[in-house]
Design a protein around this motif. Structure first.
Motif, PDB file in Angstrom:
ATOM      1  N   THR A 656     -57.255 -57.027  37.810  1.00 14.15           N
ATOM      2  CA  THR A 656     -57.030 -58.457  37.994  1.00 14.15           C
ATOM      3  C   THR A 656     -57.030 -58.822  39.475  1.00 14.15           C
ATOM      4  O   THR A 656     -57.718 -59.747  39.919  1.00 14.15           O
ATOM      5  CB  THR A 656     -55.659 -58.851  37.396  1.00 14.15           C
ATOM      6  N   PHE A 657     -56.269 -58.058  40.225  1.00 20.28           N
ATOM      7  CA  PHE A 657     -56.130 -58.352  41.650  1.00 20.28           C
ATOM      8  C   PHE A 657     -57.477 -58.295  42.375  1.00 20.28           C
ATOM      9  O   PHE A 657     -57.840 -59.207  43.122  1.00 20.28           O
ATOM     10  CB  PHE A 657     -55.150 -57.346  42.253  1.00 20.28           C
ATOM     11  N   LEU A 658     -58.211 -57.228  42.113  1.00 22.78           N
ATOM     12  CA  LEU A 658     -59.502 -57.033  42.804  1.00 22.78           C
ATOM     13  C   LEU A 658     -60.498 -58.111  42.394  1.00 22.78           C
ATOM     14  O   LEU A 658     -61.287 -58.596  43.214  1.00 22.78           O
ATOM     15  CB  LEU A 658     -60.063 -55.643  42.497  1.00 22.78           C
ATOM     16  N   THR A 659     -60.434 -58.491  41.150  1.00 19.30           N
ATOM     17  CA  THR A 659     -61.356 -59.526  40.693  1.00 19.30           C
ATOM     18  C   THR A 659     -61.025 -60.846  41.386  1.00 19.30           C
ATOM     19  O   THR A 659     -61.906 -61.565  41.847  1.00 19.30           O
ATOM     20  CB  THR A 659     -61.249 -59.696  39.170  1.00 19.30           C
ATOM     21  N   ARG A 660     -59.707 -61.119  41.479  1.00 17.30           N
ATOM     22  CA  ARG A 660     -59.279 -62.372  42.124  1.00 17.30           C
ATOM     23  C   ARG A 660     -59.685 -62.407  43.592  1.00 17.30           C
ATOM     24  O   ARG A 660     -60.104 -63.437  44.105  1.00 17.30           O
ATOM     25  CB  ARG A 660     -57.765 -62.497  42.041  1.00 17.30           C
ATOM     26  N   LEU A 661     -59.560 -61.244  44.240  1.00 21.24           N
ATOM     27  CA  LEU A 661     -59.910 -61.205  45.667  1.00 21.24           C
ATOM     28  C   LEU A 661     -61.390 -61.483  45.902  1.00 21.24           C
ATOM     29  O   LEU A 661     -61.790 -61.849  46.994  1.00 21.24           O
ATOM     30  CB  LEU A 661     -59.575 -59.842  46.255  1.00 21.24           C
ATOM     31  N   GLY A 662     -62.182 -61.275  44.870  1.00 19.97           N
ATOM     32  CA  GLY A 662     -63.604 -61.587  45.030  1.00 19.97           C
ATOM     33  C   GLY A 662     -64.526 -60.385  45.020  1.00 19.97           C
ATOM     34  O   GLY A 662     -65.678 -60.479  45.457  1.00 19.97           O
ATOM     35  N   CYS A 663     -64.016 -59.222  44.540  1.00 15.05           N
ATOM     36  CA  CYS A 663     -64.921 -58.061  44.417  1.00 15.05           C
ATOM     37  C   CYS A 663     -66.010 -58.386  43.408  1.00 15.05           C
ATOM     38  O   CYS A 663     -65.762 -59.046  42.395  1.00 15.05           O
ATOM     39  CB  CYS A 663     -64.143 -56.844  43.931  1.00 15.05           C
ATOM     40  N   ASP A 664     -67.214 -57.908  43.699  1.00 10.83           N
ATOM     41  CA  ASP A 664     -68.317 -58.194  42.795  1.00 10.83           C
ATOM     42  C   ASP A 664     -68.331 -57.243  41.607  1.00 10.83           C
ATOM     43  O   ASP A 664     -68.573 -57.648  40.492  1.00 10.83           O
ATOM     44  CB  ASP A 664     -69.644 -58.072  43.554  1.00 10.83           C
ATOM     45  N   SER A 665     -68.110 -55.940  41.881  1.00  8.71           N
ATOM     46  CA  SER A 665     -68.133 -54.988  40.773  1.00  8.71           C
ATOM     47  C   SER A 665     -66.937 -54.067  40.856  1.00  8.71           C
ATOM     48  O   SER A 665     -66.360 -53.869  41.931  1.00  8.71           O
ATOM     49  CB  SER A 665     -69.397 -54.130  40.773  1.00  8.71           C
ATOM     50  N   LEU A 666     -66.635 -53.453  39.708  1.00  8.74           N
ATOM     51  CA  LEU A 666     -65.493 -52.556  39.614  1.00  8.74           C
ATOM     52  C   LEU A 666     -65.919 -51.253  38.949  1.00  8.74           C
ATOM     53  O   LEU A 666     -66.808 -51.238  38.092  1.00  8.74           O
ATOM     54  CB  LEU A 666     -64.379 -53.200  38.787  1.00  8.74           C
ATOM     55  N   GLN A 667     -65.210 -50.198  39.356  1.00  6.89           N
ATOM     56  CA  GLN A 667     -65.535 -48.869  38.831  1.00  6.89           C
ATOM     57  C   GLN A 667     -64.225 -48.108  38.787  1.00  6.89           C
ATOM     58  O   GLN A 667     -63.415 -48.200  39.712  1.00  6.89           O
ATOM     59  CB  GLN A 667     -66.528 -48.179  39.779  1.00  6.89           C
ATOM     60  N   GLY A 668     -63.969 -47.391  37.713  1.00  7.16           N
ATOM     61  CA  GLY A 668     -62.724 -46.622  37.648  1.00  7.16           C
ATOM     62  C   GLY A 668     -62.413 -46.157  36.247  1.00  7.16           C
ATOM     63  O   GLY A 668     -63.071 -46.568  35.280  1.00  7.16           O
ATOM     64  N   TYR A 669     -61.413 -45.294  36.146  1.00  4.09           N
ATOM     65  CA  TYR A 669     -61.077 -44.690  34.861  1.00  4.09           C
ATOM     66  C   TYR A 669     -60.682 -45.747  33.827  1.00  4.09           C
ATOM     67  O   TYR A 669     -60.884 -45.555  32.636  1.00  4.09           O
ATOM     68  CB  TYR A 669     -59.931 -43.680  35.030  1.00  4.09           C
TER      69      TYR A 669
END
Ligand code: C2E
Ligand code: CA
Ligand code: CA
Length: 693
Positions: A656-669
């Motif tokens: 949630t936090f990273l998406t709000r900050l404006g990251c374009d893509s996410l990767q993780g377990y």
């Protein structure tokens, strides 16, 4: 008594012939002295012939120069005999002076034999006149002629012996000697002639039947000159050939010596290299086995060399290494070996009287390095960590000894550097494992033990997959599935990473092509590059080759380069990155935030993506600093027009936090683990719904 007279012209010619014959003889002794095997005999025979003919024709021309008021002739067989005697005496003389040594007694004996030979030739030649009544010889002059023959022979032999080697000015010396020898031979001849008295009314018995007549002198002269000049010519040509051969052989052996030196020594310091060291260790082990005693092997690694190299450049680094080599070498005994086997790694092999002596040597060597180095206005402070093994005791083979010394050196580094450690069995289990792993790694490619796992990347807002990162796994036959941290460093250290990296590129592109055909044309496959691959000249071609083989557009491939790699040699990286970027390949800066990028430099990089290091993501919830850093990175990336990816997303809150900050893509377990391609598709099917921002 019949009064004889001489043709002065012929006398002069006979002198010239004598000198020429002497010179030829001296020259030939030079040939015999340097010839080998068969050639010695050939030169000896040819030389005897030429020299014999020369001396004899001098004598015969001298005879022809002599005139009596009666008709003269020469008996054929006796004349031939005199020629034979001349040839045999010459052969003997040449043989004598070609001996390795010529002691006085041998010289005296030789002079007697040769003097007798020349006299025999002379008086035999006189007998060929067949005078009736016989020639009456004056005893004093006769004796004098014999004495001159012996003394002249002694001088000739001695000179020939001394001048047989090819030294500077030898030709000049031989010419001078030839004149003296020629004069001596002529002197003997004319003394002998003066001794001869021809009674009144004598007649020459060989006058009608023997050799006589006009032109005989020219015939003898021409023949003997021909023989002598041919001999001389061949001798000189041969000498020149020999000199050239010697020169060639010389430069060849010089080149050989240099090559051997190069193959066995380190070019920077001139110290023995790994190859020579291994040989010396083997020799030392043999010596211990045969004679007892012991030796120590010390592995010396510099502490703090790399920073010097990075800060002051390679040139300074090289100079420092040379100084270090000099210091370490200083005070060692000649039987000890100091070798340089790697960048800043040295190995010292020391023969010891007692195992305990190793301690003293080791602390001395460590002490030598800890004193500051002055190089071009800079005072540099480094130190050395030293690992010691003893033989017998700490290993059976050179390789094992070195490996254990290396392990001990690591132990010394671990215990605070600038010191030494003796090897202990507990140190090597790790080292042995590494060695085994390295041997296995060399075969892993061939045996197809590598796998690629794929971890999905998702669009932060829409939650749809946008591609995957290819992560390398090694299916080790005994150890099971190994993660990169177990073997990537080893592969980099040995250069195997180049071949492995090529395989990864190819395999990832192959997989991406399959997905491409299944309709996922918008996906990108991400491949990690190691620093070594990045420096390797073939990288651009490898990438182009893999794309072409699998008919992928360049934009389907993302290359992930860590921030530290991209920044380490800024200009070189820039050139490579630019080439890749020009091809259309997508570039991502991995582990962003862990290095020390300058903003200026970052701006110039042709990158498309920033990957926030998972360390920041991990601490996002607890550490307000990290939250601030991540938002700064996002802002920075956006300002530079880069996509921002966050990796290591494990919790909903992070997502949630990273998406709000404006990251374009996410990767993780949280969103997907790395999985083999077969399970990858099934796994992304169970995807969680994205959170609304
Ligand atoms: P990386 O490029 O930073 O790769 C991401 C690593 O983080 C992967 O570890 C991945 O399994 C792990 N990871 C992914 N999601 C999470 C998460 O939510 N939490 C945590 N704690 N970790 C997560 P892996 O596969 O062990 O790879 C480690 C490193 O090995 C990679 O770091 C990369 O630098 C290197 N590597 C992997 N494959 C290759 C390759 O093919 N070539 C080269 N040169 N290096 C590779
Ligand atoms: Ca990566
Ligand atoms: Ca990373």
């Amino acid at each position: 008594m019949l009064i004889g007279s001489y043709s002065l012209a012929l006398v002069f010619i006979s002198l010239c012939v004598a000198i020429l014959a002497s010179y030829t003889a001296l020259d030939l002794t030079g040939r015999i002295a340097t010839a080998r095997g068969w050639a010695v005999h050939l030169w000896m025979a040819g030389g005897a012939l030429a020299m014999g003919v020369g001396i004899w024709s001098m004598h015969f021309i001298g005879m022809l120069a002599f005139r009596l008021p009666i008709e003269l002739g020469y008996d054929g067989p006796l004349t031939l005999l005199s020629l034979l005697i001349a040839i045999l005496s010459s052969g003997f003389a040449l043989w004598l002076v070609s001996q390795p040594r010529l002691p006085a007694l041998q010289l005296a004996f030789g002079a007697l034999v040769m003097g007798a030979g020349i006299s025999a030739m002379h008086y035999c030649g006189m007998a060929a006149l067949k005078m009736q009544p016989g020639i009456d010889y004056d005893p004093t002059l006769f004796g004098a002629s014999l004495a001159i023959a012996v003394v002249a022979s002694a001088a000739a032999l001695w000179i020939a012996f001394r001048l047989r080697r090819n030294t500077p000015y030898v030709r000049l010396a031989r010419s001078g000697a030839a004149v003296i020898m020629g004069l001596a031979i002529v002197g003997m001849h004319y003394t002998g002639m003066a001794a001869a008295n021809f009674a009144q009314g004598s007649f020459c018995g060989a006058a009608g039947s023997g050799l006589s007549g006009k032109g005989l002198d020219s015939l003898v002269l021409v023949t003997s000159l021909a023989v002598l000049s041919i001999a001389l010519l061949i001798s000189m040509l041969d000498a020149r050939l020999e000199a050239r051969t010697a020169m060639l052989a010389d430069s060849l052996s010089q080149a050989n010596r240099e090559l051997t030196h190069l193959a066995l020594h380190d070019t920077l310091t001139g110290l023995p290299n790994r190859v020579l060291l291994a040989d010396r260790i083997d020799q030392a082990m043999h010596k211990v086995m045969a004679e007892g005693g012991c030796f120590a092997l010390m592995f010396i690694d510099l502490d703090g060399f790399k920073p010097v190299n990075d800060a002051f450049g390679h040139h300074m680094g090289d100079q420092l290494l040379r100084e270090v080599a000099l210091r370490l070498r200083d005070g060692l005994r000649s039987q000890d070996t100091l070798a340089r086997i790697g960048g800043d790694e040295f190995v010292l092999l020391v023969q010891l009287a007692e195992p305990d002596d190793a301690l003293q040597v080791a602390s001395r060597q460590v002490g030598l390095i800890s004193r500051p180095f002055r190089l071009a206005e800079h005072e540099l402070q480094i130190s050395a960590s030293l690992g010691i093994v003893l033989y017998p005791g700490n290993g059976q083979t050179a390789e094992e000894l070195l490996m254990n010394a290396d392990a001990a050196m690591y132990h010394a580094k671990g215990s605070g550097k600038n010191g030494h450690s003796f090897f202990d069995a507990s140190m090597n289990s790790n080292a042995r494992k590494q060695l085994q792993l390295l041997q296995d790694l060399r075969q892993a490619l061939e045996q197809r033990q590598f796998r690629l796992y794929y971890q999905p990347k998702f669009d932060a807002l829409k939650g749809t997959p946008v591609g995957a990162e290819a992560l390398l796994r090694w299916e080790h036959p005994e150890e099971g599935l190994l993660l990169p941290d177990k073997f990537i460093a080893l592969a980099e250290k040995t250069g195997l990473i180049i071949a492995i990296g090529d395989w990864v590129l190819d395999e990832a592109c192959r997989q991406m092509r399959l997905w491409y055909e299944q309709g996922y044309q918008h996906w990108r496959i991400a491949v990690n590059l190691s620093a070594l691959q990045f420096c390797h000249a073939g990288l651009v071609d490898s990438v182009a080759g893999a794309l072409a083989r699998h008919q992928l557009p360049a934009n389907s491939l993302t290359l992930e380069i860590t921030e530290t790699t991209a920044m380490s040699d800024a200009d070189a990286s820039m050139a490579v990155l630019q080439k890749l970027s020009d091809m259309g390949v997508d570039l991502s800066i991995d582990d962003f935030g862990t290095g020390y990028s300058s903003l200026m430099y970052l701006k110039r990089l042709p990158a498309n993506e920033l990957k926030i290091d998972r360390g920041f993501v991990r601490d996002l919830e607890h550490d307000t600093d990290d939250a601030a850093i991540v938002s700064a990175i996002v802002a920075l990336g956006q300002a530079l027009g880069l996509r921002i990816v966050a990796e290591g997303v494990e919790t909903d809150m992070q997502q949630t936090f990273l998406t709000r900050l404006g990251c374009d893509s996410l990767q993780g377990y949280l969103l997907g683990h790395p999985l083999p391609a077969e399970r990858f598709m099934a796994d992304i099917g169970r995807l969680k719904q994205p959170v609304a921002s």
